[in-house]
Design an enzyme around this catalytic site. Structure first.
Site, PDB file in Angstrom:
ATOM      1  N   ASN A 163      23.005  65.426  17.174  1.00 21.77           N
ATOM      2  CA  ASN A 163      22.991  64.806  18.508  1.00 21.77           C
ATOM      3  C   ASN A 163      24.214  63.933  18.802  1.00 21.77           C
ATOM      4  OD1 ASN A 163      22.103  62.854  16.741  1.00 21.77           O
ATOM      5  ND2 ASN A 163      20.592  61.999  18.141  1.00 21.77           N
ATOM      6  N   GLU A 262      18.379  56.542   8.553  1.00 21.81           N
ATOM      7  CA  GLU A 262      18.223  56.293   9.987  1.00 21.81           C
ATOM      8  C   GLU A 262      17.353  57.423  10.506  1.00 21.81           C
ATOM      9  OE1 GLU A 262      19.139  53.690  11.371  1.00 21.81           O
ATOM     10  OE2 GLU A 262      20.854  52.918  10.253  1.00 21.81           O
ATOM     11  N   CYS A 296      18.004  59.150  19.147  1.00 21.47           N
ATOM     12  CA  CYS A 296      16.865  58.562  18.429  1.00 21.47           C
ATOM     13  C   CYS A 296      16.440  57.224  19.017  1.00 21.47           C
ATOM     14  CB  CYS A 296      17.153  58.452  16.949  1.00 21.47           C
ATOM     15  SG  CYS A 296      18.706  57.646  16.579  1.00 21.47           S
ATOM     16  N   GLU A 470      23.346  50.117   9.729  1.00 18.92           N
ATOM     17  CA  GLU A 470      24.708  50.636   9.840  1.00 18.92           C
ATOM     18  C   GLU A 470      25.421  49.863  10.934  1.00 18.92           C
ATOM     19  OE1 GLU A 470      24.575  55.168   8.426  1.00 18.92           O
ATOM     20  OE2 GLU A 470      23.883  54.908  10.458  1.00 18.92           O
TER      21      GLU A 470
END
Ligand code: ADP
Length: 491
Positions: A163, A262, A296, A470
């Site tokens: 994505n 993640e 997400c 992150e």
């Protein structure tokens, strides 16, 4: 491949192949390839090398050989290479954005924004590379000293999703290289070309060979298992679905590999009675529609206070109807195709389930007949709590709306999920907004903002949305080990 190859990547096969291994462009060891398609047309972009287990092992060797030299490279030099890569990415924004549109399908303006975001990780971590702290102090008991130093964790392996073909790669590559770690990257099978272009730019910026190895493949499990099964790999960072993350966590257990995960989200978007409704609509468009909703942290379910529900539904509906769907490169398009047909079918199923349970379509945009895998921008109203769409990741341009009157009851519904990645709150009362933000179980909260990703801030989730962070000051931590030396010397 040279820089001109960024354009060529899309059009012409490379003579050498497109596995980037040990600083060279090569084919898969067994010569296998697989097709990569343009989601806007369904046409073949090109056959790409499909790395396998042997390539995965060779890459570990290449990374391992490069590790000591990179670890010893002055942080200032590492920083310069990262900074030069930032500049190169910016310079080549258009070519990179076109490549992203080609293989991912998202609208050009989203792709160009992604390039900017992805490049910023190099700038941020170029700045962090020279700020890795150590400490020296007296032991409380006296008589000796504590030396606490940080060193690179070692060979790192990454698996990324389709994505954000550029940003999910650079968000991991930049901090790893800044910390002094060599990198193995397996991009998503759907979108390997952008990651290869990033590798070309890092090489152009002077990254020594072996420090970044990119292995495109449709044999994900083979490559993943080879990396997680090899004790030379000391760090594994994954972005993708919770289901795959869970599987990889199990595999990481064998060698007790340090992991960052993640994973999926199910973000609530809360509009309070005192919200600026126009601002909330703009934020909803950002949070729901960026990248066609295939994000997400996309707003997944809307909790709108009953007092403003009619106004919000009408204005948000109007904005969604105005969305122009089509090929990502076409003028004025703001919604590209979904990544593939199964993605469209899944979203359709979720919508059908909600309608069968009593929801209604409050607004719906249009899509071209095809080719390409399109789903229209859609607002669902009166969505009942048992509808699947409130509990599963939509990953598409559909916004299910529910209403609330009581804050506690709304919070209970918003938190009734195994996920905890992002949340959004709109209220003019900052006290109320912060109270809600603190009670929402999420790693990130946008308050009166629909966009929250920022390389300078820690991105990550709680509960089953992930482990670790992150970006931000925290981002480099994932790639550093702490060593404590108890130091005694005669005085
Ligand atoms: P998606 O539905 O977006 O494909 P996944 O979580 O399955 O979500 O994929 C994200 C990334 O994980 C992709 O790069 C994919 O190839 C990779 N992947 C999927 N299954 C495995 C696996 N068993 N081992 C290693 N990587 C995997």
């Amino acid at each position: 491949m040279n820089l001109a190859g960024i354009d060529l990547l899309a059009k012409a096969p490379f003579a050498e192949g497109d596995v980037f291994l040990g600083g060279r462009w090569t084919e898969a060891a067994d010569g296998r390839t697989y097709p990569v398609y343009d989601p806007a047309t369904g046409e073949l972009i090109r056959q790409v090398s499909a790395a396998g287990e042997e390539d995965a092992r060779t890459a570990i060797g290449a990374a391992g050989s490069a590790a000591a030299g990179w670890r010893a490279t002055p942080p200032r030099r590492r920083s310069e290479i990262l900074h030069d890569t930032f500049e190169l990415m910016r310079e080549h924004t258009d070519a990179l954005a076109r490549l992203i549109v080609l293989e991912n399908g998202k609208a050009y303006r989203d792709a160009a924004a992604e390039v900017g975001y992805a490049a910023e990780f190099f700038r941020w971590f170029a700045e962090e590379a020279v700020r890795i702290d150590s400490s020296f102090g007296d032991a409380p008991a006296g008589g000796y000293r504590h030396v606490v130093r940080r060193h690179p964790v070692g060979v790192t392996a990454f698996v990324t999703p389709w994505n954000f073909p550029a940003a999910m790669a650079t968000r991991k590559i930049a901090p790893a290289l800044a910390a002094g770690c060599p990198v193995l990257l397996k991009p998503a099978p759907e979108t390997p070309l952008t990651a290869l272009a990033v590798a070309a730019l890092l090489t152009e910026a002077g990254l020594p060979e072996g420090l970044l190895n990119v292995l495109p493949t449709d044999r994900a499990a083979e490559v993943g298992s080879a990396w997680l099964g090899d004790e030379r790999v000391r760090k594994f960072s994954f972005t993708g679905s919770t289901a795959t993350g869970r599987l990889l966590l199990e595999q990481a257990a064998a060698n007790v590999v340090n992991v960052t995960m993640e994973l999926g989200g199910n973000a609530p978007f809360v509009v309070c009675a005192d919200a600026d409704v126009d601002a909330a609509v703009r934020g909803a468009m950002d949070a729901k529609m960026r990248g066609g909703g295939e994000v997400c942290i996309a707003a997944n379910r809307f909790y709108v206070h009953a007092d403003v529900a009619a106004e919000f539904t009408e204005k948000f509906g109007a904005a969604m109807v105005a969305v122009r769907a089509g090929s990502g490169l076409a003028e004025g398009v703001t919604l590209g195709p979904m990544i593939n047909q199964p993605a469209v079918d899944r979203i359709r199923d979720l919508v059908a389930d909600a309608l069968a349970r009593g929801a209604r379509i409050a607004a719906q945009g249009e899509v071209p007949d095809g080719p390409g895998h399109f789903h229209p921008a859609t607002v669902l109203a009166d969505v009942p709590d048992d509808a699947r769409i409130l509990h599963e990741e939509v990953f598409g341009p559909v916004a299910p709306l529910t209403t609330f009157t009581d804050e506690d009851e709304m919070l209970a519904r918003a938190n009734a999920t195994v996920h905890g990645l992002a949340s959004y709150v709109y209220s003019r009362d900052v006290g109320r907004a912060l109270r809600l933000a603190e009670r929402l179980e999420a790693g990130m909260v946008g308050v009166n903002r629909g966009l929250l990703s920022d390389p300078a801030a820690p991105f990550g989730g709680v509960k089953q949305s992930g482990l670790g962070r992150e970006g931000g000051r925290e981002g480099i931590e994932a790639f550093l080990e702490t060593q404590y030396i108890a130091l005694d010397w005669p005085v």
